[in-house]
Design an enzyme around this catalytic site. Structure first.
Site, PDB file in Angstrom:
ATOM      1  N   TYR A   1      -0.072  -0.041  10.743  1.00 45.42           N
ATOM      2  CA  TYR A   1      -0.388  -0.411   9.362  1.00 45.42           C
ATOM      3  C   TYR A   1       0.797  -0.141   8.445  1.00 45.42           C
ATOM      4  CZ  TYR A   1      -2.808  -0.567   4.859  1.00 45.42           C
ATOM      5  OH  TYR A   1      -3.188  -0.879   3.567  1.00 45.42           O
TER       6      TYR A   1
ATOM      7  N   SER B   1       0.848  -1.197   0.000  1.00 40.97           N
ATOM      8  CA  SER B   1       0.000   0.000   0.000  1.00 40.97           C
ATOM      9  C   SER B   1       0.878   1.238   0.000  1.00 40.97           C
ATOM     10  CB  SER B   1      -0.881   0.000   1.252  1.00 40.97           C
ATOM     11  OG  SER B   1      -1.495   1.262   1.452  1.00 40.97           O
TER      12      SER B   1
END
Length: 329
Positions: A185, A159
């Site tokens: 994350y 990501s």
């Protein structure tokens, strides 16, 4: 020799769909495993690979939900939980017992921005454990089948969130530092990229090439369920009515557009002989010249490229060693 981290000029772009990427590619006789294959981008990837002729296996923590989600798509479903090492081993053993060859492993499952610090039974932070360690273990358990393919690909779905944090090697589980959802994350997504770098270097002699990628920000996959609606509106991911914004130039994509890069990484002949690179918008990404000191979600949507720390071979080797220690390999 490492593959240069620079665009190839693939001819595709941010608005390309997975169906467009797979056009003309015949996967008959090929076998693929797609984690997260019963929702969002994983489901679209499983659908497209199966439509191109591949045999597709979808590991699922929730078998009932997976069966419902995959109605009409001719794939196989088998139980597996990325947070349960015994479950991963059992899935891999069952697969290897019946299938000695694996051509594509697409590690697409993920959790994002878990609000509170949460640990698995081993004491490992949830996002790092799920997004990286679970996939590391699965890949290692399936290594013999990947080698047997004589030309396999392992695809790690990362990501743009990797920009939020490097891997903090001396405290990956937030035992001595403050936890934030985006730090957790970001660390896990950086780990996905470094894993591809390390795996490719170790296994390319055995015919295995590894890739990582940013699929895009796809608001209707359910991945962002922990992010407050107001934050998504402020970042321009949702409009004022709460509907997804579509703007591929800012990474805001449909599910079909979002799955395109991982399908390209798994199947495209343009990548033959290459590996260890981070991709976005259906091409190899450029390296970011400078990482902003502070960055919010809206900033992330405007940026392209990969941060240098995420493709550093020394960090990749360090992550490999850390992963082996945490998993008692």
């Amino acid at each position: 020799m490492m593959t240069p981290q620079k665009p190839l000029g693939s001819g595709f772009g941010a608005a390309t769909t997975a169906d467009e990427v797979i056009a003309g590619i015949d996967l008959s006789g090929k076998t693929a495993i797609v984690t997260g294959g019963y929702s969002g981008l994983g489901r679209e990837t499983a659908r497209v690979l199966r439509a191109a002729g591949a045999r597709v296996i979808v590991p699922a923590r929730d078998m009932h939900r997976a069966r419902e989600a995959l109605v009409g798509i001719d794939v196989e479903i088998a139980p597996m939980d990325l947070l349960d090492p015994a479950s991963i081993d059992a899935f891999a053993a069952s697969f290897l017992e019946s299938t000695p060859v694996l051509h594509m492993l697409i590690n697409s499952a993920a959790i994002m921005a878990v609000p509170e610090l949460t640990r698995d039974p081993r004491g490992y932070e949830y996002q790092f454990a799920t997004n990286h360690l679970g996939h590391f273990q699965l890949t290692m358990r399936l290594l013999s089948a990947l080698r047997n393919a004589g030309g396999a690909r392992v695809v790690s779905v990362s990501s743009i969130g990797h920009r939020y944090s490097p891997v903090v090697f001396d405290d990956p589980n937030f035992e001595r530092r403050q936890y934030t959802p985006w730090a957790g994350y970001g660390q896990s997504k950086t780990a996905n990229i470094l894993f591809a770098v390390a795996l490719d270097q170790r296994e390319k002699a055995h015919g295995i090439r590894a890739f990582s990628l940013h699929p895009g920000a796809i608001a209707d996959t359910g991945l962002g369920k922990h992010i407050p609606r107001e934050q998504l509106i402020a970042a321009g991911v949702l409009d004022e009515q709460g509907k997804p914004v579509r703007d591929p130039a800012r990474h805001l994509k449909t599910i079909g557009q979002g799955a395109a890069t991982q399908v390209w990484c798994a199947t495209s002949p343009q990548l033959n002989g290459l590996g260890g690179v981070y991709c976005e918008n259906v091409d190899v990404a450029a390296v970011m010249a400078q990482q902003p000191e502070k960055m919010d979600m809206a900033d992330a949507m405007r940026l392209t490229g990969v941060v240098p720390y995420a493709i550093d071979p020394a960090f990749a080797d360090e992550l490999w060693g850390l992963s082996e220690r945490l998993l008692n390999f």
